[in-house]
Write a protein that holds these residues in place. Structure first.
Motif, mmCIF file in Angstrom:
data_model
loop_
_atom_site.group_PDB
_atom_site.id
_atom_site.type_symbol
_atom_site.label_atom_id
_atom_site.label_comp_id
_atom_site.label_asym_id
_atom_site.label_seq_id
_atom_site.Cartn_x
_atom_site.Cartn_y
_atom_site.Cartn_z
ATOM 1 N N LEU A 50 -1.452 2.814 -2.312
ATOM 2 C CA LEU A 50 -1.062 2.028 -1.142
ATOM 3 C C LEU A 50 -2.292 1.349 -0.533
ATOM 4 O O LEU A 50 -2.221 0.195 -0.095
ATOM 5 C CB LEU A 50 -0.377 2.928 -0.104
ATOM 6 C CG LEU A 50 0.097 2.222 1.148
ATOM 7 C CD1 LEU A 50 1.127 1.137 0.826
ATOM 8 C CD2 LEU A 50 0.703 3.219 2.144
ATOM 9 N N ALA A 51 -3.433 2.056 -0.528
ATOM 10 C CA ALA A 51 -4.656 1.470 0.030
ATOM 11 C C ALA A 51 -5.035 0.213 -0.754
ATOM 12 O O ALA A 51 -5.381 -0.816 -0.171
ATOM 13 C CB ALA A 51 -5.791 2.494 -0.010
ATOM 14 N N VAL A 91 -6.431 20.552 -17.863
ATOM 15 C CA VAL A 91 -6.572 19.124 -17.542
ATOM 16 C C VAL A 91 -5.696 18.773 -16.347
ATOM 17 O O VAL A 91 -4.661 19.405 -16.126
ATOM 18 C CB VAL A 91 -6.196 18.225 -18.756
ATOM 19 C CG1 VAL A 91 -7.257 18.298 -19.816
ATOM 20 C CG2 VAL A 91 -4.841 18.603 -19.332
ATOM 21 N N THR A 92 -6.131 17.771 -15.607
ATOM 22 C CA THR A 92 -5.330 17.332 -14.454
ATOM 23 C C THR A 92 -5.201 15.821 -14.480
ATOM 24 O O THR A 92 -6.046 15.112 -15.026
ATOM 25 C CB THR A 92 -5.979 17.717 -13.102
ATOM 26 O OG1 THR A 92 -7.212 17.021 -12.990
ATOM 27 C CG2 THR A 92 -6.201 19.196 -12.979
ATOM 28 N N GLN A 93 -4.125 15.354 -13.920
ATOM 29 C CA GLN A 93 -3.925 13.911 -13.724
ATOM 30 C C GLN A 93 -3.455 13.739 -12.291
ATOM 31 O O GLN A 93 -2.483 14.365 -11.870
ATOM 32 C CB GLN A 93 -2.890 13.376 -14.718
ATOM 33 C CG GLN A 93 -2.480 11.942 -14.491
ATOM 34 C CD GLN A 93 -3.620 10.948 -14.748
ATOM 35 O OE1 GLN A 93 -4.453 11.172 -15.633
ATOM 36 N NE2 GLN A 93 -3.666 9.888 -13.975
ATOM 37 N N LYS A 94 -4.175 12.897 -11.546
ATOM 38 C CA LYS A 94 -3.861 12.759 -10.121
ATOM 39 C C LYS A 94 -3.035 11.502 -9.883
ATOM 40 O O LYS A 94 -3.375 10.425 -10.370
ATOM 41 C CB LYS A 94 -5.188 12.660 -9.352
ATOM 42 C CG LYS A 94 -5.073 12.714 -7.871
ATOM 43 C CD LYS A 94 -6.445 13.113 -7.302
ATOM 44 C CE LYS A 94 -6.453 13.044 -5.796
ATOM 45 N NZ LYS A 94 -6.576 11.671 -5.300
ATOM 46 N N GLU A 95 -1.960 11.659 -9.165
ATOM 47 C CA GLU A 95 -1.124 10.508 -8.792
ATOM 48 C C GLU A 95 -1.138 10.434 -7.274
ATOM 49 O O GLU A 95 -0.334 11.063 -6.606
ATOM 50 C CB GLU A 95 0.325 10.699 -9.268
ATOM 51 C CG GLU A 95 0.500 10.959 -10.740
ATOM 52 C CD GLU A 95 0.058 9.801 -11.612
ATOM 53 O OE1 GLU A 95 -0.108 8.684 -11.089
ATOM 54 O OE2 GLU A 95 -0.139 10.029 -12.814
ATOM 55 N N ASP A 96 -2.091 9.696 -6.763
ATOM 56 C CA ASP A 96 -2.238 9.669 -5.316
ATOM 57 C C ASP A 96 -1.582 8.416 -4.747
ATOM 58 O O ASP A 96 -2.083 7.301 -4.909
ATOM 59 C CB ASP A 96 -3.730 9.707 -4.967
ATOM 60 C CG ASP A 96 -3.947 9.934 -3.481
ATOM 61 O OD1 ASP A 96 -3.001 9.690 -2.706
ATOM 62 O OD2 ASP A 96 -5.045 10.348 -3.111
ATOM 63 N N LYS A 127 -5.208 -5.701 -0.975
ATOM 64 C CA LYS A 127 -4.883 -6.968 -1.642
ATOM 65 C C LYS A 127 -4.039 -7.847 -0.727
ATOM 66 O O LYS A 127 -4.207 -9.056 -0.666
ATOM 67 C CB LYS A 127 -4.116 -6.702 -2.935
ATOM 68 C CG LYS A 127 -4.973 -6.190 -4.062
ATOM 69 C CD LYS A 127 -4.110 -6.011 -5.295
ATOM 70 C CE LYS A 127 -4.888 -5.440 -6.459
ATOM 71 N NZ LYS A 127 -3.998 -5.008 -7.546
ATOM 72 N N LEU A 128 -3.106 -7.217 -0.014
ATOM 73 C CA LEU A 128 -2.204 -7.951 0.869
ATOM 74 C C LEU A 128 -2.999 -8.685 1.945
ATOM 75 O O LEU A 128 -2.713 -9.824 2.286
ATOM 76 C CB LEU A 128 -1.236 -6.952 1.512
ATOM 77 C CG LEU A 128 0.005 -7.495 2.201
ATOM 78 C CD1 LEU A 128 0.894 -8.213 1.213
ATOM 79 C CD2 LEU A 128 0.778 -6.332 2.845
ATOM 80 N N GLN A 129 -4.028 -8.001 2.444
ATOM 81 C CA GLN A 129 -4.847 -8.614 3.508
ATOM 82 C C GLN A 129 -5.672 -9.776 2.997
ATOM 83 O O GLN A 129 -6.143 -10.589 3.769
ATOM 84 C CB GLN A 129 -5.789 -7.566 4.095
ATOM 85 C CG GLN A 129 -5.084 -6.599 5.009
ATOM 86 C CD GLN A 129 -6.086 -5.630 5.589
ATOM 87 O OE1 GLN A 129 -7.175 -6.025 5.985
ATOM 88 N NE2 GLN A 129 -5.737 -4.365 5.605
#
Ligand code: ATP
Length: 262
Positions: free
Chosen positions: A232-233, A222-227, A238-240
C-alpha cells in the motif's frame, strides 16, 4: 484447435540452452531446486504463476499451442525473458507452433511444486486469516489449508470457513500427523516471532508471513513475507506522483475511478 499468435509475427522454437533440464531443476518433492532458482532468479519463479493463469485460460478456450511471443506480448515482457523462464521448467517448444499448452501447464506446475497438493496450516484466525481460509483460489495453486489454529478461547472450537479452529497446543500433533511443512502466519506483529518459533518447533519449515514483522528463523526454515502495508505504501507513493491532470496515466486513473463510483 486454435493457436493464438501476435500480429503476423512468426514464432520460433523457444528452448534455450544451456539452462538446466527439468530433472535437475526440480527436487524429488516437486519444488524448484536451489540451483534452479539460483540460475533462474526469484523474478523468474514469480513470473510463472502469471503464465500459468493465462495458459489455463487458453486451455479453457481450446487452444492447443501457444508461442513464447504471445506470452511475452500479453505479459509485456521481452520474448527472450519468457524463453529463458520456460526453458528452465524443462518445457520444449515445437518450431513455428510454440508450446503445447497442456504440456507447458504441467511443466510449470511441476517446477513450482503445484502438481502435488501441498497441505498447510494457518495460525491466527482473525479478519485476514478468515479471508485467507475462505479463498478458493489456493486450490488452483495446489495449496490446501488443512487446519486453522488460534490461541483465543473464544475462537477455538468454532467453525470458520469450513475449518474447526483448533487450540495452539494441538498444532505440533496436527503438523506431525499430516506431515505438514507449510504454515501461513496471520497473527498480529507483536505475536509473530513467538508464534513462528512455535510453528517451527511443531515441524513447519516454510512460513508464509502475512504479519508486518520480520521473522528470525533458523537454517533449514524459509519465510516469505506478504506485507500489505508495504504494498500500500508503494501504491500510495506512486499515486502522489502521478502526472498532473491532463496527463495520460492520470486520465486513465480518474476514468477508472469515475467508472467504479456508485
Ligand atoms: P479479531 O479482532 O477478530 O481477533 P483481527 O484480525 O483484528 O481479528 P488480530 O489482532 O490481527 O485480530 O489477530 C489475528 C488473530 O491472531 C486473532 O484471531 C488472534 O486471536 C490471533 N492471535 C493473536 N496472537 C496469537 C498467538 N500468540 N497465537 C495464536 N493466535 C494468536
Amino acid at each position: 484447435m486454435k493457436t493464438p499468435s501476435t500480429s503476423g509475427k512468426r514464432t520460433r522454437q523457444t528452448r534455450t540452452s544451456p539452462l538446466p533440464a527439468v530433472e535437475s531443476a526440480v527436487t524429488p518433492a516437486g519444488t524448484p531446486s536451489a540451483e534452479a532458482v539460483r540460475v533462474a532468479g526469484v523474478a523468474c519463479v514469480k513470473r510463472l504463476p502469471a503464465y500459468l493463469q493465462m495458459l489455463r485460460v487458453l486451455q479453457g478456450e481450446g487452444h492447443e499451442y501457444v508461442s513464447g511471443t504471445v506470452l511475452a506480448t500479453t505479459h509485456s515482457l521481452e520474448p527472450v525473458v519468457v524463453r529463458k523462464d520456460l526453458a528452465l521448467t524443462g518445457a520444449v517448444g515445437t518450431p513455428r507452433r510454440g508450446f503445447r499448452v497442456a504440456e507447458l501447464i504441467v511443466a510449470i506446475e511441476r517446477f513450482v511444486g503445484w502438481d502435488n497438493q501441498t497441505k498447510a496450516v494457518l495460525v491466527g484466525v482473525g479478519n485476514l486469516g478468515t479471508a485467507l481460509l475462505g479463498y478458493q483460489g489456493f486450490e488452483n495453486l495446489g495449496l490446501r489449508v488443512a487446519g486453522a489454529f488460534d490461541w483465543n478461547p473464544a475462537k477455538v472450537g468454532r467453525w470458520i470457513q469450513g475449518r474447526k479452529v483448533q487450540p495452539m497446543n494441538q498444532l505440533a500433533a496436527f503438523v506431525r500427523r499430516g506431515g505438514i511443512r507449510l504454515g501461513a502466519l496471520t497473527v498480529p506483529a507483536t505475536a509473530a516471532q513467538e508464534t513462528a518459533d512455535l510453528m517451527i518447533r511443531a515441524g513447519i519449515r516454510g512460513i508464509w508471513n502475512f504479519s508486518p514483522a520480520r521473522l528470525q528463523v533458523p537454517e533449514g526454515v524459509v519465510t516469505q513475507k506478504e506485507d500489505l502495508a508495504e504494498g500500500l505504501a508503494v501504491l500510495s507513493h506512486k499515486l502522489q506522483h502521478l502526472p498532473p491532470a491532463g496527463g495520460g496515466p492520470r486520465e486513465h486513473g480518474s476514468h477508472a475511478l469515475r467508472q467504479s463510483a456508485p
